[in-house]
Design an enzyme around this catalytic site. Structure first.
Site, PDB file in Angstrom:
ATOM      1  N   LYS A   1       6.616   3.223  -2.723  1.00 55.34           N
ATOM      2  CA  LYS A   1       5.452   2.503  -3.244  1.00 55.34           C
ATOM      3  C   LYS A   1       5.776   2.030  -4.641  1.00 55.34           C
ATOM      4  O   LYS A   1       6.606   2.635  -5.331  1.00 55.34           O
ATOM      5  CB  LYS A   1       4.231   3.436  -3.296  1.00 55.34           C
ATOM      6  CG  LYS A   1       2.912   2.698  -3.243  1.00 55.34           C
ATOM      7  CD  LYS A   1       2.577   2.339  -1.814  1.00 55.34           C
ATOM      8  CE  LYS A   1       1.195   1.739  -1.674  1.00 55.34           C
ATOM      9  NZ  LYS A   1       0.766   1.779  -0.272  1.00 55.34           N
TER      10      LYS A   1
HETATM   11  N1  GLU Z   1       0.592  -1.378   1.456  1.00 54.94           N
HETATM   12  C1  GLU Z   1       0.448  -1.202   2.849  1.00 54.94           C
HETATM   13  C2  GLU Z   1       0.269   0.264   3.199  1.00 54.94           C
HETATM   14  O1  GLU Z   1      -0.210   1.041   2.408  1.00 54.94           O
HETATM   15  C3  GLU Z   1       1.541  -1.912   3.653  1.00 54.94           C
HETATM   16  C4  GLU Z   1       2.944  -1.454   3.387  1.00 54.94           C
HETATM   17  C5  GLU Z   1       3.996  -2.325   4.063  1.00 54.94           C
HETATM   18  O2  GLU Z   1       3.650  -3.239   4.791  1.00 54.94           O
HETATM   19  O3  GLU Z   1       5.170  -2.072   3.798  1.00 54.94           O
HETATM   20  O4  GLU Z   1       0.514   0.698   4.283  1.00 54.94           O
END
Ligand code: GLU
Length: 417
Positions: free
Chosen positions: A106
């Site tokens: 993240k």
């Molecule tokens: N931010 C989104 C999540 O929390 C998508 C992450 C992604 O598509 O890599 O799952």
């Protein structure tokens, strides 16, 4: 409310519960409780008025045993390195529970995007990516949108990384615009997956989503799509909220009209007058059958969990219910479909986008949606079976599957050197 909830402690507590069920070796537990890499950067941006402002940004990679790391980039004033670490850990379990060949990561920048121009956000994005580009790559770590970022930001990330590589690196980021290597269906994917999970979960408790009353907290990319699709399935959406506040009408709200007319407007959906005005907090406690918290973490805690009337909670956001709230829901028999399963639709279609990009061969939207639904339904069935086998709640069941897959990969690969 989110400031009072320490999401990293929460994520570690959830892991510890699953570890006990799995009888996980202490050393292995410790590997999984820590992120493999945390990068914190401070970088300057020249604002439109000529002033220089320094921003703090993060990229945390939790575990890469099952593949390159994957996870969104969040632009929000409350982002910090611990929150980013918790979110990276949840990405690891999320990818594993739905069987994607990724680990979790993240990223984020501490910023209130409302206070900056589009040009400033572009410059900030390009400089941030430049500061973290050594840990990114299509086979290394692949960002995506999250709160405060969108397809345009992903296009700037792809372009910045590509300019520095000297060629177009399509697979370095997902959630791109469709005409720039994005996947059809990606924008709606998280909300669509949430709705599929609501349908499946409703069935298991003898409820029919198409006849139920639904409240959705959050009217961003996840909440607005989930609300619209629940309505399409015949459910009555009785409550909605955005960052400003909520509205409630027991006879139903016209979701499509609200999306069309009020999303992105300064006064938000509260400008719609044919409803009772409620706060975000009150909305969670209003009468309904299904509650979809799709805003931010730490919304349902030991303070308000016993006041929630819904029989089914489907977590669109990451970490909306705390472990204390989970215990209260377990006691009163409320089914909670956990974030790492319920909101996995986004990363599943991100995976499709990555695969399509690597092959330069793009799919039709119904193919994307069918495959998304199939993967999520299979994962739901596996989690439900595990929940029954272990006589535990659905969050712990999802964690048992996700953590076990990551632990097995770690053991099979072996600890280097
Ligand atoms: N931010 C989104 C999540 O929390 C998508 C992450 C992604 O598509 O890599 O799952």
């Amino acid at each position: 409310m989110s400031e009072h909830v320490d999401v990293l402690t929460m994520a570690r507590e959830q892991l510890a519960i699953a570890a006990r069920y799995l009888d996980l070796d202490e050393g292995l537990h410790s590997v999984l409780a820590h992120p493999m890499r945390k990068l914190v950067v401070n970088f300057p941006v020249v604002l439109d008025n000529g002033a220089v402002q320094v921003f703090e940004g993060y990229r945390v990679q939790h575990n890469s045993s099952r593949g390159p790391t994957k996870g969104g980039i969040r632009y929000h004033p409350s982002v910090d390195v611990d929150e980013t670490t918790a979110l990276a850990m949840w990405m690891t379990w999320k990818c594993a529970v739905v069987g994607l060949p990724y680990g979790g990561a993240k990223g984020g920048v501490k910023i209130d995007t409302k206070l900056y121009s589009r040009r400033e956000i572009e410059k900030l994005t390009r400089r941030f990516v430049t500061e973290i580009n050594m840990v990114l790559g299509e086979w290394r770590d692949i960002p995506a949108p999250d709160i405060g970022t969108n397809a345009q930001v992903m296009a700037w990330i792809m372009d910045t990384f590509s300019m520095q590589a000297g060629y177009t690196v399509n697979g370095v980021v997902t959630g791109k615009p469709v005409d720039l290597g994005g996947s059809k269906g990606r924008v709606e994917a998280t909300g669509r997956g949430v709705t599929v999970m609501a349908q499946q979960a409703a069935k298991t408790i003898g409820m029919d989503l198409s006849k139920s009353k639904v409240i959705v907290q959050g009217f961003g990319n996840v909440g607005s799509v989930a609300a619209r699709l629940c309505e399409e399935h015949g459910a009555t959406v009785v409550g909605l909220s955005d960052a400003i506040g909520g509205i409630y009408n027991e006879n139903g709200l016209p979701v499509s009209e609200l999306v069309h007319r009020y999303s992105g407007r300064e006064g938000g959906i509260r400008e719609y007058k044919d409803a009772q005005q409620v706060s975000n907090k009150e909305l969670l406690e209003m009468p309904c059958d299904v509650l979809i918290p799709a805003a931010i973490s730490g919304q349902v805690t030991k303070e308000n969990a016993d006041k929630v009337k819904a029989k089914l909670i489907v977590e669109g956001a990451n970490g909306p219910c705390t472990p204390d709230a989970d215990r209260i829901f377990a006691d009163k028999g409320t089914l909670v479909v956990p974030d790492i399963l319920a909101n996995a639709g986004g990363v599943i279609v991100s995976y499709f986008e990555w695969v399509q990009g690597l092959q330069s061969f793009f799919w039709e939207e119904n193919e994307v949606n069918d495959k998304l639904e199939r993967i999520m339904t299979t994962a739901f069935q596996e989690v439900e079976a595990t929940m029954r086998a272990h006589k535990t709640d659905m969050r712990n069941a999802a964690l048992i599957i996700g953590v076990k897959r990551v632990a097995d990969a770690t053991v099979k690969r072996g600890i280097f050197p």
